[in-house]
Design a protein around this motif. Structure first.
Motif, mmCIF file in Angstrom:
data_model
loop_
_atom_site.group_PDB
_atom_site.id
_atom_site.type_symbol
_atom_site.label_atom_id
_atom_site.label_comp_id
_atom_site.label_asym_id
_atom_site.label_seq_id
_atom_site.Cartn_x
_atom_site.Cartn_y
_atom_site.Cartn_z
ATOM 1 N N ARG A 269 -4.189 3.445 1.341
ATOM 2 C CA ARG A 269 -3.624 3.574 2.335
ATOM 3 C C ARG A 269 -5.142 3.530 4.140
ATOM 4 N NH1 ARG A 269 -1.337 5.553 6.781
ATOM 5 N NH2 ARG A 269 -2.283 7.228 7.229
ATOM 6 N N GLY A 270 -5.132 2.656 4.801
ATOM 7 C CA GLY A 270 -6.102 2.693 5.406
ATOM 8 C C GLY A 270 -6.729 1.994 5.412
ATOM 9 N N ALA A 271 -6.874 1.227 4.425
ATOM 10 C CA ALA A 271 -7.273 -0.463 4.204
ATOM 11 C C ALA A 271 -6.929 -1.275 5.746
ATOM 12 C CB ALA A 271 -6.708 -0.567 3.054
ATOM 13 N N PRO A 272 -8.301 -1.784 6.182
ATOM 14 C CA PRO A 272 -8.393 -2.332 7.351
ATOM 15 C C PRO A 272 -7.712 -3.596 7.096
ATOM 16 C CG PRO A 272 -10.913 -1.822 6.511
ATOM 17 C CD PRO A 272 -10.027 -1.527 5.514
ATOM 18 N N LEU A 273 -6.833 -4.536 8.128
ATOM 19 C CA LEU A 273 -6.634 -5.256 8.335
ATOM 20 C C LEU A 273 -7.764 -6.483 8.879
ATOM 21 C CD1 LEU A 273 -3.045 -5.010 9.302
ATOM 22 C CD2 LEU A 273 -3.545 -5.364 7.278
ATOM 23 N N HIS A 274 -7.791 -7.508 8.817
ATOM 24 C CA HIS A 274 -8.769 -8.910 9.196
ATOM 25 C C HIS A 274 -7.695 -9.977 10.200
ATOM 26 C CE1 HIS A 274 -12.354 -6.416 7.631
ATOM 27 N NE2 HIS A 274 -11.230 -6.371 6.406
ATOM 28 N N PRO A 275 -6.791 -9.585 11.102
ATOM 29 C CA PRO A 275 -6.154 -10.386 11.493
ATOM 30 C C PRO A 275 -6.690 -11.534 11.915
ATOM 31 C CG PRO A 275 -6.721 -8.646 13.268
ATOM 32 C CD PRO A 275 -8.014 -8.150 12.164
ATOM 33 N N THR B 54 2.077 9.541 12.913
ATOM 34 C CA THR B 54 2.387 7.530 13.181
ATOM 35 C C THR B 54 3.814 8.462 12.159
ATOM 36 O OG1 THR B 54 1.357 6.130 14.227
ATOM 37 C CG2 THR B 54 2.481 5.411 12.734
ATOM 38 N N VAL B 55 4.936 7.979 12.493
ATOM 39 C CA VAL B 55 5.971 8.213 11.181
ATOM 40 C C VAL B 55 7.077 6.748 11.490
ATOM 41 C CG1 VAL B 55 8.356 8.997 11.218
ATOM 42 C CG2 VAL B 55 6.532 10.723 12.750
ATOM 43 N N GLY B 56 6.930 6.390 10.106
ATOM 44 C CA GLY B 56 7.757 5.138 9.533
ATOM 45 C C GLY B 56 9.272 4.924 9.452
ATOM 46 N N ASP B 223 9.952 -4.128 7.215
ATOM 47 C CA ASP B 223 8.588 -3.727 6.727
ATOM 48 C C ASP B 223 7.993 -3.010 5.779
ATOM 49 O OD1 ASP B 223 6.484 -5.470 5.472
ATOM 50 O OD2 ASP B 223 6.428 -6.656 6.529
ATOM 51 N N LEU B 224 8.221 -2.622 4.575
ATOM 52 C CA LEU B 224 7.124 -1.928 4.264
ATOM 53 C C LEU B 224 6.197 -1.128 3.965
ATOM 54 C CD1 LEU B 224 10.193 -1.392 2.826
ATOM 55 C CD2 LEU B 224 9.702 0.357 1.204
ATOM 56 N N ALA B 225 5.226 -2.595 3.952
ATOM 57 C CA ALA B 225 3.957 -3.080 3.755
ATOM 58 C C ALA B 225 3.120 -2.817 5.171
ATOM 59 C CB ALA B 225 3.444 -4.310 3.380
ATOM 60 N N VAL B 226 4.520 -3.450 6.731
ATOM 61 C CA VAL B 226 3.605 -2.699 7.216
ATOM 62 C C VAL B 226 3.525 -0.862 7.838
ATOM 63 C CG1 VAL B 226 4.094 -2.870 10.321
ATOM 64 C CG2 VAL B 226 3.123 -5.278 8.991
ATOM 65 N N VAL B 227 4.685 -0.715 6.949
ATOM 66 C CA VAL B 227 4.760 1.148 7.704
ATOM 67 C C VAL B 227 3.708 1.756 6.884
ATOM 68 C CG1 VAL B 227 6.254 2.562 7.107
ATOM 69 C CG2 VAL B 227 7.109 0.751 8.081
ATOM 70 N N ARG B 228 3.586 1.141 5.668
ATOM 71 C CA ARG B 228 2.765 1.553 4.696
ATOM 72 C C ARG B 228 1.485 1.469 5.278
ATOM 73 N NH1 ARG B 228 -0.014 4.152 1.447
ATOM 74 N NH2 ARG B 228 -1.333 3.420 -0.363
ATOM 75 N N HIS B 229 1.306 0.971 6.208
ATOM 76 C CA HIS B 229 -0.234 0.644 6.803
ATOM 77 C C HIS B 229 -0.244 1.772 7.439
ATOM 78 C CE1 HIS B 229 -4.344 -1.336 7.310
ATOM 79 N NE2 HIS B 229 -3.733 -1.580 8.943
ATOM 80 N N ILE B 230 0.430 1.283 8.201
ATOM 81 C CA ILE B 230 0.671 2.280 9.897
ATOM 82 C C ILE B 230 0.895 3.450 10.418
ATOM 83 C CG2 ILE B 230 2.811 1.832 10.625
ATOM 84 C CD1 ILE B 230 0.913 0.240 13.220
#
Lengths: 332, 365, 304
Positions: A269-275, B54-56, B223-230
């Motif tokens: 978690r928190g790994a940055p995304l590089h758009p 942030t709550v997903g 999208d779980l991956a997006v939610v996981r991220h944010i």
């Protein structure tokens, strides 16, 4: 090199759309790839990449007016692009079948599922009456539709999205095609249903030995399914490789950029995304240089001097003047 | 409703949802319409959103997540339950009071094109919230500032929505949502309509704005991956109810609910090395109709861990499980047994890793 | 699907174009459309004829230059002096057709405007409020629609007495439900759209939402419908005059009335039916052509 002859050999395919106003659009430009029997090939790209147009050109499904198709599409030894219409119709459905993104609009809403499936069987396999119905029910159960005899009598709107896609796959399989083209078959579906459909496609390819061309924007699907992957950008292939090689070592900055920009479920978690900066619509015309150059972090001056060639490297094809080095993880 | 544990009340809760239900009546009849049933889109949800977090909210289509988001914003009327925002019961507000409260709660939509009036230029789109709430001052300057915040040039102000790409339109939608400096933003599938390479831009923008403006987010996504991220906290929804809720890391490390497990195993990961070694849990069949949800646990008709007792006649409530943080709560009768491996999934539902035989690497000619 | 990809690839080119809005684009498409241009030309022609009637027509509409030449069995047809021939009273048919354009356009435009105003008011009320208001208005509209249009127009015109105004009002009334339904449907569709929800969520008041968002986005089909209604109104006006419900003033020629007067002489003087008939058809055709193409230019479904 393997000795297997390719089942489908697309050579220098190009599709241009003439528009009443404005310049013609090169939707597909010099695309070449092969598909061997039993192989699963992925065409990956975003909107505007030409991946869907490529599949429609292979199937001969593009409108005739205002569209110019060039190159060759060899299936066995026939060039599908020059084949007479009735021969093409025979091949389509019998030897090559296609599954579309939106199962609802691909099914006739006022005809029961059963009739639509048996129709295909009657047309291509010359089955009649009870035999055709029995075969249709068997097909539905083969693609995991429970209670197939009852489902045959139902209309498309009575089925869920996943069931409709299964029904479409059943129709595509009706004639045991040697090549199945699936254009974003799971994009309209939920992820648990998507998993079911992908699993089904995997099984079918294994059981029937058919080849599969998977067209998708989802790198995750490609990673688990395809043997060979072609990444398309703005109408051309920019990188091709076996899936392990491609994902382990993306060389084209676009491929690398895509991988770096997608959030991964298993990433910390928190790994940055590089758009990737800009949008797929910020393209350069290929004649003037690399279409990806306006968004590319590795851009050189030479990139905008002219179209970069598609070079063949060991186990890979690459269209880039300044590729990511083999050890480089992602562009920062 | 169930008594909240002290874990959440200790936090500074900005928005609190208690027992919210949204039932859409199904009417029938030719001349005199009678209610013959109800689509239970949201059927009893408790959820807390801490300030600044942030709550997903994840779930598949038809699970009621969007309806819940809109019920929180009073864009659809909840049929039961309360939504408390910063100490105010939103349900008690009406008319002008409710309208003024909307300043604090904003929304970002899935389809950026549809959420913008095609006849409005960007200047007008972004100054509309200012006009609606009588915000004085130089609107042109404020619009330029907003455009700058979301990474668009000032020249965008005179253009119309159809002149932008999807990602740029979503930036406009976000700029509109932050125009009134709200406290909470409900983002309903904010990236799912965008191209893959654009999604990360918008995700990063949302995170950046949160840091700069101290926003609180409810991000609704499939999208779980997006939610996981944010997200800091993730709530998983199935057929109108929450089945699991936990801090993001806990949820992804140890999903306790069978549905969460299945959902996570279904998400493809863009890495062949991972894909080839994963075990998958496949769900049987489709989502049941929310007009006629199954009795007991809503998920039992598709659950690979289903047990002969309790599952089909007793609806599980969210509860904590020993060995997991207080904030990790799950609605499953058998969560402990499943975690300990005493209950195994039905064999037919498990797909063991089966790496496809690799063809020769020279297959690309 | 393939087409959306093409759209996407060309989007960047659109971005380079100067800012413009949807109406401008519709207008641009329309200007390049030959059918629309022909329709527009026909309409412009009739408007000019109506305005310049005194300059174009060689005789006053009630002058009887050929009074002496007429017998019930001999009504002279077209000639060099009288391009469209003479009518049964010895009047110059060409002059009467030219002056008739005034009546037809006047009736068409006024009746359409009144009908549109009435329909829009009902439609806005129904579309903006929904619920009970909507139900009541729509039941009234349903009742109006259930009576055959021409029959109702005849009844209304008969009730009001034969005059130009009663024709206009009758036609206006039978067109009210068409506009009301159309607008209400459009508005209800817009009401559920995301950008309206967005406006609500921002806290915009109801009136600006209805007048600033919903109405402007619902109005295009109404404008198209108005153009098409103009065509039918001209035909309906002719029909009512034909039945003797229009103005009886001989100084004000009207195409429908001219057709009615012709009935007895149809065998001996077919030109008396031909010229007013053609005038009606061409005027209606002009509005129909423009209206249909306008619809295609404005409606996003026809784009691409």
């Amino acid at each position: 090199m393997t000795t297997t002859e390719p089942l489908l050999d697309v050579r220098d395919l190009s599709v241009t759309f003439a528009r009443k106003s404005g310049p013609t659009v090169h939707a597909v430009d010099g695309v070449s790839f092969t598909v061997r029997p039993g192989e699963t090939v992925g065409l990956v790209g975003e909107s505007g990449s030409g991946k869907s147009v490529t599949s429609l050109a292979v199937m001969g499904l593009l409108p005739r007016r205002g569209v110019r198709v060039g190159g060759q599409v060899l299936f066995d030894t026939d060039d599908l692009l020059t084949l007479p219409r009735d021969r093409m119709r025979d091949i389509r459905g019998r030897d090559i079948a296609m599954v579309f993104q939106d199962p609802m609009s691909s099914l006739n809403p006022v005809v029961p599922i059963g009739v639509q499936v048996t129709e295909v069987l009657e047309r291509h396999q010359r089955l009649r009456g009870d035999k055709a119905s029995a075969a249709a029910a068997e097909l539905l159960s083969r693609v995991g539709i429970p209670d197939p005899t009852r489902r045959l009598k139902e209309y498309p709107h009575q089925l869920s999205g996943g069931m409709r896609q299964r029904a479409l796959i059943a129709m595509a399989l009706a004639c045991q095609p040697r090549l199945l083209i699936a254009d974003e078959p799971t994009t309209a579906l939920d992820v648990t249903i998507q998993a079911q459909i992908i699993e089904l496609l995997k099984e079918l390819v294994q059981d029937t030995g058919a080849a599969l061309v998977m067209i998708t924007h989802d790198l995750g699907i490609v990673a688990g399914l395809c043997d060979t992957v072609h990444v398309m950008y703005s109408g051309r292939i920019v990188e091709s490789a076996g899936r392990r090689e491609l994902f382990a070592e993306p060389r084209h900055p676009y491929t690398g950029g895509l991988l770096a920009s997608v959030p991964r479920l298993d990433a910390p978690r928190g790994a940055p995304l590089h758009p990737i900066p800009g949008s797929p619509t910020d393209v350069l015309r290929w004649e003037r240089g690399c279409a990806f150059a306006p968004r590319c972090p590795n851009r050189l001056d030479a990139c905008t001097d002219g179209p970069p060639p598609l070079e063949t490297l060991p186990g890979r094809r690459l269209r880039c003047l300044n590729p990511l080095s083999e050890t480089e993880e992602v562009p920062a | 409703m169930t008594e909240q544990t002290s874990a959440s009340s200790a936090e500074d809760v900005l928005l609190s949802v208690r027992g919210v239900e949204v039932h859409f009546p199904i009417r029938s009849g030719v001349l005199v319409e009678r209610q013959v049933g109800a689509v239970k889109a949201v059927d009893g949800v408790d959820l807390d959103i801490p300030r600044g977090a942030t709550v997903g909210l994840v779930g598949e289509s038809g699970c009621g997540k969007s309806t819940l988001g809109r019920a929180i914003l009073r864009l659809v009327e909840p049929t039961a339950g309360t939504v408390t925002f910063d100490g105010t019961d939103l349900g008690s507000l009406a008319g002008e009071e409710l309208r003024r409260m909307r300043r604090q709660l904003q929304m970002v939509f899935q389809d950026p094109m549809a959420s913008l009036d095609p006849r409005q230029n960007v200047q007008s789109v972004l100054s509309e919230p200012l006009r609606a709430h009588g915000v004085g001052g130089d609107h042109t300057a404020r619009v330029r500032e907003l455009l700058d915040l979301v990474g668009l040039p000032a020249s965008a102000a005179n253009r119309y929505p159809h002149e932008f790409s999807g990602g740029q339109r979503q930036r406009i939608g976000i700029a509109r949502a932050i125009a009134l400096e709200p406290q909470l933003i409900v983002a309903d599938e904010p990236v799912s309509a965008l191209d893959v390479s654009i999604q990360a831009q918008v995700v990063n923008l949302l995170e950046e704005l949160q840091d700069r403006l101290g926003l609180t987010y409810l991000v609704i996504a499939h999208d779980l991956a997006v939610v996981r991220h944010i997200a800091d906290v993730v709530a998983v929804m199935y057929l109108g109810g929450l089945v699991e809720q936990a801090p993001s890391d806990d949820l992804y490390a140890t999903p306790l609910h069978p549905y969460t497990k299945a959902l996570m195993s279904a998400v493809p990961i863009p890495d062949p090395a991972v894909e080839d070694t994963r075990q998958r849990i496949l769900l049987q069949g489709d989502l049941p109709s929310p007009a006629d949800p199954p009795p007991g646990c809503r998920f039992h008709t598709r659950c690979p861990f289903r047990q002969p007792t309790r599952c089909d006649d007793e609806r599980p409530a969210l509860r904590t499980v020993e060995g997991h943080p207080q904030a990790h709560r799950v609605a499953c009768h058998w969560a402990e047994d499943i975690e300990a491996g005493r209950i195994q999934p039905a064999a037919s539902a498990v797909i063991e890793p089966d790496p496809a035989p690799d063809p020769d690497p020279a297959a690309t000619t | 699907m393939s087409l959306s990809e093409i759209e996407a690839t060309t989007e960047s080119e659109q971005l380079e174009q100067p800012a413009g809005n949807l109406r401008k684009e519709a207008w641009k498409r329309l200007r390049r459309d030959p059918v629309a241009l022909v329709g527009f030309g026909l309409i412009a022609f009739f408007v000019l004829v109506a305005i310049l009637a005194p300059l174009i027509a060689p005789y006053a509409p009630d002058a009887q230059p050929g009074r002496g030449m007429i017998t019930p069995t001999n009504i002279p047809g077209p000639s060099a002096d009288h391009w469209f021939g003479l009518d049964a009273s010895g009047r110059d048919e060409f002059s009467r057709v030219v002056y008739g354009a005034r009546q037809s356009l006047l009736v068409g435009v006024v009746a359409t405007l009144i009908g549109m105003a009435g329909g829009l008011s009902l439609g806005v009320l129904a579309g903006a409020f929904g619920g009970k208001v909507d139900a009541v208005i729509m039941r009234i509209v349903d009742v109006m629609l259930s009576i055959p249009g021409l029959l109702m127009a005849i009844a209304i015109a008969a009730l009001l007495g034969a005059s130009l105004w009663s024709v206009m009002i009758a036609i206006a009334i039978i067109n009210i439900p068409v506009f009301a339904r159309l607008l209400r449907g459009q508005m209800l569709a817009q009401r559920g759209s995301d950008y309206v929800v967005a406006a609500v969520s921002i806290g915009v008041r109801r009136r600006p939402i209805v007048l600033g968002h919903i109405l402007p986005n619902s109005i295009s089909p109404v404008i198209v419908q108005a153009t098409l209604t103009l065509a039918t109104a001209i035909i309906e006006a002719a029909g009512l005059s034909f039945l003797g419900l229009g103005s009886a003033d001989p100084r004000v020629p009207e195409w429908g009335r001219m057709l009615a007067d012709t009935q007895r002489y149809l065998a001996s003087a077919p030109h008396l039916a031909f010229f007013p008939g053609i005038a009606i058809v061409i005027a209606a055709l002009g509005f129909t052509m423009l209206g249909e193409r306008l619809r295609e230019a404005i409606d996003p479904k026809y784009r691409r």
